[in-house]
Design an enzyme around this catalytic site. Sequence first.
Site, PDB file in Angstrom:
ATOM      1  CB  CYS A  69      -1.724  -1.198   4.493  1.00  0.00           C
ATOM      2  SG  CYS A  69      -1.618   0.600   4.884  1.00  0.00           S
ATOM      3  NE  ARG A  70       0.848  -5.374   1.154  1.00  0.00           N
ATOM      4  CZ  ARG A  70       0.805  -5.491  -0.249  1.00  0.00           C
ATOM      5  NH1 ARG A  70       1.209  -6.863  -0.697  1.00  0.00           N
ATOM      6  NH2 ARG A  70       0.414  -4.647  -1.118  1.00  0.00           N
TER       7      ARG A  70
END
Length: 229
Positions: free
Chosen positions: A2-3
Site C-alpha cells: 500500500c501507500r
Amino acid sequence: MCRHLAWLGEPVSVASLVLEPSSGLLVQSYAPRRQKHGLMNADGWGVGFFDGGVPRRWRSAAPLWGDASFASVAPALSSGCVVAAVRSATVGMPIEASASAPFSDGTWLLSHNGIVDRAVLPAARHTESTNDSALLAALIFDRDMEALADTITGVAADDPNARLNIVAGNGSRLLATTWGDTLSVLRRDDGVVLASEPYDDDPGWQEIPDRHLVEVENSRVHLTPLRGS
C-alpha cells in the site's frame, strides 16, 4: 502493498495532501515511484481526518482515481491531522471498504503498509475486516498505542517475513513505524508529513531508517530504533 501518509500541523485541505501533489496518493494509486511490492494500488482507498476531536473516515473498495464524488468534496475538507492510504490487497484478502485503512478505535486513525501472517495475530476486539491489516490494527488498539513499538517487534518475532510500516494519528500526535518498507518525512513551516514515498520533488524530504519508531508532536520529530532490529 500500500501507500499511505499522515499529516499533523495547521489545518489544510485533504485535497492538498492526497489529490493535488504531483506524485500524491492519487498518482501512487496507479503509478507509485518507490513501491517495492506490487505495481499499483487499485484495491481501495481511505481518508481519515479529525473534526475537532472526532475522527471521520471516507473509505472505498474502488480505485481512488475513479471516485469523482471524493474529488469534488476533498477541497472542502480541512483538518490539522489526516491519515490516508491507497491499497494493494494481499492475495486472498477481501476487497471491501472496511478492509481499507485508516482503521479506528474511535480515538486513533491507523494505516498499515505491509503484510503479516494472520496466523500469528491473536484474537482482538472490534476487528473491522478479516484482512491482515485490519487484524493487526485491532491488535495494536487492544494493546494500546503507547505499546506500539513492543507490539510491532513482537509480531515481527513471530513472523520474520512481515512488513510492518504503521502510520497513526490522534489529532495532536503521530506515531509510525518502519519495518520492511519505506517511509519519508517532510518538515514544512505549517506542519509535518509522513509518507510511504515523497508526494513531490521537494528537496526537504528525508528517508527514515528501517526499523524505527517515529513520534511527531508540536512539529518535533523523534526517532527511536526498534529493539530486535
